[in-house]
Design a protein around this motif. Sequence first.
Motif, mmCIF file in Angstrom:
data_model
loop_
_atom_site.group_PDB
_atom_site.id
_atom_site.type_symbol
_atom_site.label_atom_id
_atom_site.label_comp_id
_atom_site.label_asym_id
_atom_site.label_seq_id
_atom_site.Cartn_x
_atom_site.Cartn_y
_atom_site.Cartn_z
ATOM 1 N N LYS A 14 4.775 11.653 -1.418
ATOM 2 C CA LYS A 14 5.229 10.671 -0.438
ATOM 3 C C LYS A 14 4.825 11.166 0.932
ATOM 4 O O LYS A 14 5.097 12.307 1.288
ATOM 5 C CB LYS A 14 6.743 10.467 -0.488
ATOM 6 N N GLY A 53 0.975 -3.594 -3.189
ATOM 7 C CA GLY A 53 0.285 -2.491 -2.537
ATOM 8 C C GLY A 53 -1.084 -2.252 -3.125
ATOM 9 O O GLY A 53 -2.053 -2.015 -2.409
ATOM 10 N N SER A 93 -3.085 4.998 -2.541
ATOM 11 C CA SER A 93 -1.786 4.723 -1.945
ATOM 12 C C SER A 93 -1.209 3.506 -2.653
ATOM 13 O O SER A 93 -1.901 2.497 -2.821
ATOM 14 C CB SER A 93 -1.948 4.425 -0.455
ATOM 15 N N LEU A 121 6.328 -4.790 -5.419
ATOM 16 C CA LEU A 121 5.932 -3.831 -4.398
ATOM 17 C C LEU A 121 4.680 -3.073 -4.822
ATOM 18 O O LEU A 121 3.723 -2.965 -4.070
ATOM 19 C CB LEU A 121 7.073 -2.859 -4.121
ATOM 20 N N LEU A 122 4.680 -2.550 -6.039
ATOM 21 C CA LEU A 122 3.540 -1.767 -6.511
ATOM 22 C C LEU A 122 2.286 -2.608 -6.632
ATOM 23 O O LEU A 122 1.225 -2.226 -6.160
ATOM 24 C CB LEU A 122 3.864 -1.123 -7.864
ATOM 25 N N ALA A 130 1.052 1.655 -1.460
ATOM 26 C CA ALA A 130 1.622 0.751 -0.462
ATOM 27 C C ALA A 130 0.570 0.208 0.503
ATOM 28 O O ALA A 130 0.910 -0.333 1.534
ATOM 29 C CB ALA A 130 2.709 1.470 0.326
ATOM 30 N N ALA A 133 4.007 6.201 2.465
ATOM 31 C CA ALA A 133 3.667 5.589 1.188
ATOM 32 C C ALA A 133 3.729 6.613 0.062
ATOM 33 O O ALA A 133 3.697 7.820 0.284
ATOM 34 C CB ALA A 133 2.262 4.996 1.257
#
Length: 100
Positions: free
Chosen positions: A98, A10, A72, A6-7, A74, A80
């Motif tokens: 967030k 993104g 960000s 995910l990181l 994401a 995000a």
Amino acid sequence: MKLSALLLGGIATFVGAQTAAPYTDVKSGITFQAYQHTTGYFLGIALPDDPTGNTDFIVTIGGKGTGWSGASLAGPMKNALLVLAWPNSNAVVSSFRKTA
């Protein structure tokens, strides 16, 4: 594994055609996978060797000039996790936020 995918996914969206390269911080000895822009802006992430049950990670961020730097994790900034840093006198202030 999901966290790292995910990181890094993104961040890959954020930097476009840039590719990550290892960067070792001189003071801490931590090795980051870092993306650097031609302007001097950089963002690096260090993930645990064994992510099983671990959601911790370390981020380094910086740039040239004055003002703040942010990214960000994401891609888009809506919904995000953001990483921010800015100078305050002789110190650097950092923050995770967030967005909604």
